[in-house]
Design a protein around this motif. Structure first.
Motif, PDB file in Angstrom:
ATOM      1  N   LEU A 545       0.844  -1.194   0.000  1.00 43.43           N
ATOM      2  CA  LEU A 545       0.000   0.000   0.000  1.00 43.43           C
ATOM      3  C   LEU A 545       0.878   1.242   0.000  1.00 43.43           C
ATOM      4  CD1 LEU A 545      -2.635  -1.095   2.684  1.00 43.43           C
ATOM      5  CD2 LEU A 545      -2.979  -0.983   0.213  1.00 43.43           C
ATOM      6  N   ALA A 546       0.439   2.265  -0.720  1.00 47.73           N
ATOM      7  CA  ALA A 546       1.164   3.538  -0.711  1.00 47.73           C
ATOM      8  C   ALA A 546       1.127   4.128   0.690  1.00 47.73           C
ATOM      9  CB  ALA A 546       0.535   4.502  -1.709  1.00 47.73           C
ATOM     10  N   ASP A 547       2.154   4.863   1.035  1.00 48.20           N
ATOM     11  CA  ASP A 547       2.243   5.440   2.380  1.00 48.20           C
ATOM     12  C   ASP A 547       1.040   6.321   2.684  1.00 48.20           C
ATOM     13  OD1 ASP A 547       4.629   4.162   2.740  1.00 48.20           O
ATOM     14  OD2 ASP A 547       5.888   5.920   2.313  1.00 48.20           O
ATOM     15  N   ASP A 548       0.600   7.108   1.695  1.00 51.06           N
ATOM     16  CA  ASP A 548      -0.545   7.991   1.915  1.00 51.06           C
ATOM     17  C   ASP A 548      -1.811   7.178   2.164  1.00 51.06           C
ATOM     18  OD1 ASP A 548       1.106  10.131   1.575  1.00 51.06           O
ATOM     19  OD2 ASP A 548       0.418  10.616  -0.464  1.00 51.06           O
ATOM     20  N   ASP A 549      -1.993   6.089   1.398  1.00 46.29           N
ATOM     21  CA  ASP A 549      -3.177   5.239   1.599  1.00 46.29           C
ATOM     22  C   ASP A 549      -3.162   4.625   2.984  1.00 46.29           C
ATOM     23  OD1 ASP A 549      -4.120   5.781  -0.901  1.00 46.29           O
ATOM     24  OD2 ASP A 549      -3.362   3.933  -1.817  1.00 46.29           O
ATOM     25  N   LEU A 550      -2.016   4.112   3.389  1.00 42.74           N
ATOM     26  CA  LEU A 550      -1.915   3.478   4.697  1.00 42.74           C
ATOM     27  C   LEU A 550      -2.176   4.484   5.810  1.00 42.74           C
ATOM     28  CD1 LEU A 550      -1.221   0.769   6.056  1.00 42.74           C
ATOM     29  CD2 LEU A 550       1.151   1.555   6.183  1.00 42.74           C
ATOM     30  N   ALA A 551      -1.651   5.684   5.656  1.00 41.47           N
ATOM     31  CA  ALA A 551      -1.857   6.718   6.671  1.00 41.47           C
ATOM     32  C   ALA A 551      -3.341   7.086   6.774  1.00 41.47           C
ATOM     33  CB  ALA A 551      -1.024   7.950   6.341  1.00 41.47           C
ATOM     34  N   GLU A 552      -4.018   7.125   5.628  1.00 43.73           N
ATOM     35  CA  GLU A 552      -5.447   7.455   5.654  1.00 43.73           C
ATOM     36  C   GLU A 552      -6.262   6.348   6.308  1.00 43.73           C
ATOM     37  OE1 GLU A 552      -8.716   9.438   2.663  1.00 43.73           O
ATOM     38  OE2 GLU A 552      -7.443   7.851   1.841  1.00 43.73           O
ATOM     39  N   LEU A 553      -5.945   5.104   6.000  1.00 40.33           N
ATOM     40  CA  LEU A 553      -6.642   3.990   6.637  1.00 40.33           C
ATOM     41  C   LEU A 553      -6.461   4.052   8.151  1.00 40.33           C
ATOM     42  CD1 LEU A 553      -5.743   0.997   4.252  1.00 40.33           C
ATOM     43  CD2 LEU A 553      -7.857   2.341   4.293  1.00 40.33           C
ATOM     44  N   ARG A 554      -5.237   4.324   8.600  1.00 41.48           N
ATOM     45  CA  ARG A 554      -4.953   4.412  10.026  1.00 41.48           C
ATOM     46  C   ARG A 554      -5.745   5.558  10.666  1.00 41.48           C
ATOM     47  NH1 ARG A 554       0.244   3.350  12.829  1.00 41.48           N
ATOM     48  NH2 ARG A 554       1.143   3.117  10.734  1.00 41.48           N
ATOM     49  N   ALA A 555      -5.756   6.689  10.007  1.00 39.90           N
ATOM     50  CA  ALA A 555      -6.438   7.860  10.577  1.00 39.90           C
ATOM     51  C   ALA A 555      -7.935   7.645  10.681  1.00 39.90           C
ATOM     52  CB  ALA A 555      -6.139   9.095   9.719  1.00 39.90           C
ATOM     53  N   LEU A 556      -8.506   6.872   9.744  1.00 39.91           N
ATOM     54  CA  LEU A 556      -9.954   6.674   9.714  1.00 39.91           C
ATOM     55  C   LEU A 556     -10.402   5.414  10.443  1.00 39.91           C
ATOM     56  CD1 LEU A 556     -10.622   7.650   5.981  1.00 39.91           C
ATOM     57  CD2 LEU A 556     -11.097   9.033   8.031  1.00 39.91           C
ATOM     58  N   GLY A 557      -9.462   4.592  10.929  1.00 39.53           N
ATOM     59  CA  GLY A 557      -9.834   3.354  11.613  1.00 39.53           C
ATOM     60  C   GLY A 557     -10.386   2.295  10.678  1.00 39.53           C
ATOM     61  N   ILE A 558      -9.915   2.314   9.424  1.00 39.28           N
ATOM     62  CA  ILE A 558     -10.382   1.348   8.426  1.00 39.28           C
ATOM     63  C   ILE A 558      -9.399   0.181   8.366  1.00 39.28           C
ATOM     64  CG2 ILE A 558     -10.801   0.971   5.964  1.00 39.28           C
ATOM     65  CD1 ILE A 558     -11.706   3.885   5.775  1.00 39.28           C
ATOM     66  N   VAL A 559      -9.926  -1.035   8.338  1.00 34.69           N
ATOM     67  CA  VAL A 559      -9.092  -2.221   8.143  1.00 34.69           C
ATOM     68  C   VAL A 559      -9.243  -2.694   6.713  1.00 34.69           C
ATOM     69  CG1 VAL A 559      -9.159  -2.858  10.583  1.00 34.69           C
ATOM     70  CG2 VAL A 559     -10.878  -3.775   9.021  1.00 34.69           C
ATOM     71  N   TYR A 560      -8.291  -3.525   6.285  1.00 35.97           N
ATOM     72  CA  TYR A 560      -8.144  -3.794   4.847  1.00 35.97           C
ATOM     73  C   TYR A 560      -7.815  -5.269   4.619  1.00 35.97           C
ATOM     74  CZ  TYR A 560      -5.950  -3.468   0.170  1.00 35.97           C
ATOM     75  OH  TYR A 560      -5.610  -3.635  -1.139  1.00 35.97           O
ATOM     76  N   ASP A 561      -8.314  -5.780   3.475  1.00 36.26           N
ATOM     77  CA  ASP A 561      -7.935  -7.123   3.061  1.00 36.26           C
ATOM     78  C   ASP A 561      -7.899  -7.157   1.534  1.00 36.26           C
ATOM     79  OD1 ASP A 561      -7.176  -9.783   3.439  1.00 36.26           O
ATOM     80  OD2 ASP A 561      -9.228 -10.498   3.275  1.00 36.26           O
ATOM     81  N   ARG A 562      -7.192  -8.150   1.029  1.00 37.74           N
ATOM     82  CA  ARG A 562      -7.072  -8.289  -0.418  1.00 37.74           C
ATOM     83  C   ARG A 562      -6.903  -9.769  -0.746  1.00 37.74           C
ATOM     84  NH1 ARG A 562      -1.730  -5.884  -2.843  1.00 37.74           N
ATOM     85  NH2 ARG A 562      -2.655  -3.902  -2.162  1.00 37.74           N
ATOM     86  N   ASP A 563      -7.502 -10.188  -1.856  1.00 31.74           N
ATOM     87  CA  ASP A 563      -7.231 -11.526  -2.380  1.00 31.74           C
ATOM     88  C   ASP A 563      -7.066 -11.438  -3.887  1.00 31.74           C
ATOM     89  OD1 ASP A 563      -9.809 -11.351  -3.434  1.00 31.74           O
ATOM     90  OD2 ASP A 563     -10.700 -12.756  -2.008  1.00 31.74           O
ATOM     91  N   ASP A 564      -7.006 -12.575  -4.551  1.00 27.30           N
ATOM     92  CA  ASP A 564      -6.777 -12.555  -6.000  1.00 27.30           C
ATOM     93  C   ASP A 564      -7.916 -11.907  -6.770  1.00 27.30           C
ATOM     94  OD1 ASP A 564      -4.411 -13.860  -5.585  1.00 27.30           O
ATOM     95  OD2 ASP A 564      -5.217 -15.868  -5.983  1.00 27.30           O
ATOM     96  N   ALA A 565      -9.112 -11.852  -6.149  1.00 29.55           N
ATOM     97  CA  ALA A 565     -10.278 -11.319  -6.855  1.00 29.55           C
ATOM     98  C   ALA A 565     -10.466  -9.824  -6.659  1.00 29.55           C
ATOM     99  CB  ALA A 565     -11.545 -12.056  -6.410  1.00 29.55           C
ATOM    100  N   GLY A 566     -10.013  -9.285  -5.519  1.00 26.45           N
ATOM    101  CA  GLY A 566     -10.255  -7.864  -5.279  1.00 26.45           C
ATOM    102  C   GLY A 566      -9.840  -7.432  -3.889  1.00 26.45           C
ATOM    103  N   GLU A 567     -10.417  -6.300  -3.461  1.00 29.20           N
ATOM    104  CA  GLU A 567     -10.053  -5.691  -2.172  1.00 29.20           C
ATOM    105  C   GLU A 567     -11.292  -5.489  -1.312  1.00 29.20           C
ATOM    106  OE1 GLU A 567      -6.668  -2.528  -2.913  1.00 29.20           O
ATOM    107  OE2 GLU A 567      -8.135  -2.441  -4.556  1.00 29.20           O
ATOM    108  N   TYR A 568     -11.045  -5.282   0.003  1.00 22.70           N
ATOM    109  CA  TYR A 568     -12.135  -5.174   0.984  1.00 22.70           C
ATOM    110  C   TYR A 568     -11.719  -4.181   2.049  1.00 22.70           C
ATOM    111  CZ  TYR A 568     -15.893  -7.149   3.984  1.00 22.70           C
ATOM    112  OH  TYR A 568     -17.021  -7.372   4.742  1.00 22.70           O
TER     113      TYR A 568
END
Length: 612
Positions: A545-568
């Motif tokens: 993940l790009a540093d800016d994306d990761l920082a935004e996820l952290r700031a907003l309390g969003i968790v993340y997952d990814r597999d071969d089909a897509g993202e969550y």
């Protein structure tokens, strides 16, 4: 077809079991020998009771280690058999189950086993009794039904046939297709059990983890279809060894068991199509739901939930004309807040509604399956919605999905906007619902959702949380628009009497942009569930993940997952009473639930510290 059940499947005394099986609708029972031995009633009294209850006594079981022995031991087998045949005569029974030998001293010779079964058949014939020979999955040498049939063929005795048990055949991965090579009149009995897919020794699997049809991973419809094609005319009988079923209420378990056989008969009939045996009872057509219609949160005071919904961009659409009930919505997601008859109750998920093409068909199917109905009083000019009560107490309603069907939302002061409209929140619909299950009812809930609503098992996951292991099973509609996760309360919480409060239920809403929704909700004062920094450090290591994306996820309390089909992407509200909300964004073809994030969420919620 005629239905039967082994008394070992359920709890209680033998008399309790006979009454429960008769009340549930079974035609007959298998008498499990330990139940009779422990009973204070005489065999004649058991026989008379079964007659009064209109129950046939179909099979006496088990007789063990009767073949493949030396002559000295076989003399003891015949003495033991004579005593059992005399007992069966007192019971009025004419069929006994004989299992393949498991002893280490067993002789590996089909001719020896066949000769001994033939001699045993001679003795049985003197009493008008037949022998059903079964290959145990852990038999010393005979552990395959095909070999058991070869031995029965060699025995060549009219009183000796085979018993086919789905667990012993399917647990070993044996192909059941060869069943069709056995003449139907040589199949003396059929025993059925489902089971979860486990990797363990087959004996322990059998003794503790069998399930009723429709609750496990076996293709029982295909198995029984092979049997029906042989012309078999006996009963379909349940033989389920399960630690849970043998300690739950005998009457409820018997009803649950009978429902599983009704579902299986219907599934077999549909599998066979035009070749279906007319004795197979078919249910009304399945009605898979096309989507969620609403969820209902019930409490004495729902104001805290109202604040939460408003912060997330939901709009209050009106108050019910006659009840203390309000309707909130965002996009196609509807949330009913109900304060009626809720004195002393904290906010909790009390009901959900699904949309189906033909509500009347689903109602007929539920009735045929004997599913408990949920009842709510309705007044003149109000729409009466059909519903069933799930084992955990949740009420599941269904409404018509077709154009022109009555719309229950007109009972509120203001109707909903067009279903395609999306509010300021960007929420589109209900993505999934998570229901907390008591340990004793998870299997029954799986059967109900599968048999009544035609939901299919999608996944089974064990999630480690701070209070213990959470077992999660997901049931989905075939088109994927209805997802229900069933989560079992960890043993530690169940023993502490925590129940649902120890493991809250939740509703997940699908949105188009989780980041935008989280930012929007924060401007309205929403406090999301805090996620630890350690999680985001691990996230950086696992994904590019790009540093800016990761920082935004952290700031907003969003968790993340990814597999071969897509993202969550996911974020969670704090718990209010016994419920919380989750907001998810699916990108690409991602169809999971972010299972790897669940332990982080459970720890963050930890032991009630996060409740508001």
């Amino acid at each position: 077809m005629k239905t039967s059940i082994a008394t070992v499947c359920i709890s209680g005394t033998l008399v309790d079991k006979l009454h429960a099986c008769a009340a549930a609708g079974f035609d007959g029972v298998e008498i499990f020998e330990p139940d009779l031995i422990a009973a204070p009633e005489s065999p004649e009294e058991i026989r008379a009771l079964a007659s009064r209850l209109h129950l046939s006594l179909d099979l006496y079981q088990p007789m063990r280690d009767v073949e493949g022995v030396d002559e000295a031991e076989f003399a003891r087998v015949l003495r033991r058999a004579r005593a059992k045949f005399e007992l069966m005569a007192r019971l009025g029974m004419d069929l006994v189950l004989c299992c393949s030998n498991v002893a280490t001293a067993t002789i590996d010779d089909d001719a020896v086993s066949a000769a001994q079964l033939r001699r045993l058949g001679d003795l049985a014939a003197e009493y008008g009794i037949r022998i059903a020979f079964e290959a145990l999955a852990w038999g010393r040498f005979i552990d395959d039904y095909r070999r058991a049939w070869r031995v029965v063929e060699l025995a060549d005795h009219p009183s000796v046939g085979v018993c086919l048990d789905s667990f012993h055949i399917l647990s070993r991965g044996h192909d059941p297709a060869a069943i069709e090579s056995i003449p139907g009149d040589r199949i003396f009995f059929v025993q059925l059990a489902d089971a979860p897919a486990l990797t363990m020794d087959v004996l322990s699997w059998s003794r503790h983890h069998r399930l009723f049809p429709g609750e496990g991973s076996f293709d029982l419809a295909g198995f029984v279809a092979h049997i029906v094609r042989t012309g078999y005319s006996g009963p379909l009988s349940l033989e389920v060894f399960n630690d849970t079923f043998r300690q739950t209420d005998v009457r409820e378990t018997a009803v649950h068991a009978h429902r599983s056989l009704r579902w299986l008969e219907d599934a077999v009939s549909r599998r066979l199509g035009a070749d279906a045996d007319e004795r197979l009872a078919r249910l009304p057509e399945p009605e898979p739901p096309t989507g969620f219609d609403f969820v209902e949160i019930k409490a004495e005071d729902t104001s805290a939930v109202e604040v939460l919904l408003a912060q997330l961009g939901f709009t209050a659409r009106g108050r019910h004309r006659t009840k203390p009930v309000t309707l909130w919505s965002a996009g196609r997601a509807r949330v009913v807040l109900n304060e009626q008859h809720a004195a002393g109750q904290a906010p909790h998920l009390a009901a959900l509604g699904v949309a189906v093409p033909h509500p009347d068909r689903l109602a007929a199917r539920a009735r045929e399956l004997g599913t408990p109905s949920a009842f709510r009083r309705t007044y003149a000019a109000e729409q009466a919605l059909d519903a069933v009560r799930a084992p955990d107490g949740t009420e599941i309603y269904w409404v018509g999905a077709a154009a022109g069907e009555p719309d229950w939302t007109t009972e509120f002061e203001h109707g909903l906007p067009d279903a395609a409209e999306s509010g300021a929140s960007g929420v589109h619909a209900i993505d999934h619902v998570s229901l907390t299950q008591p340990w004793e009812s998870i299997d029954e809930a799986v059967l109900l959702l599968g048999a009544v609503f035609s939901l299919d098992p999608a996944s089974s996951t064990d999630v480690a949380g701070p209070q213990g292991l959470v077992q999660s099973r997901v049931m989905t509609a075939r088109d994927g628009d209805v997802r229900i996760a069933l989560n079992v309360v960890p043993t530690s919480l169940a023993h502490a009497g925590e129940g649902r409060r120890g493991l809250p239920q939740h509703v997940a809403f699908r949105c188009g942009d989780a980041r935008a929704l989280a930012r929007f909700a924060r401007t309205r004062g929403l406090q999301v569930l805090p996620i630890p920094d350690n999680y985001y450090e691990d996230l950086a290591a696992r994904f590019d993940l790009a540093d800016d994306d990761l920082a935004e996820l952290r700031a907003l309390g969003i968790v993340y997952d990814r597999d071969d089909a897509g993202e969550y992407l996911q974020f969670y509200t704090r718990i209010v009473g016994d419920v919380f909300f989750e907001f998810v964004q699916r990108l690409g073809g991602y169809d999971g639930f972010g299972a790897g994030n669940a332990p982080v969420r459970l720890t963050a919620q930890g032991a009630g510290r996060d409740r508001t």
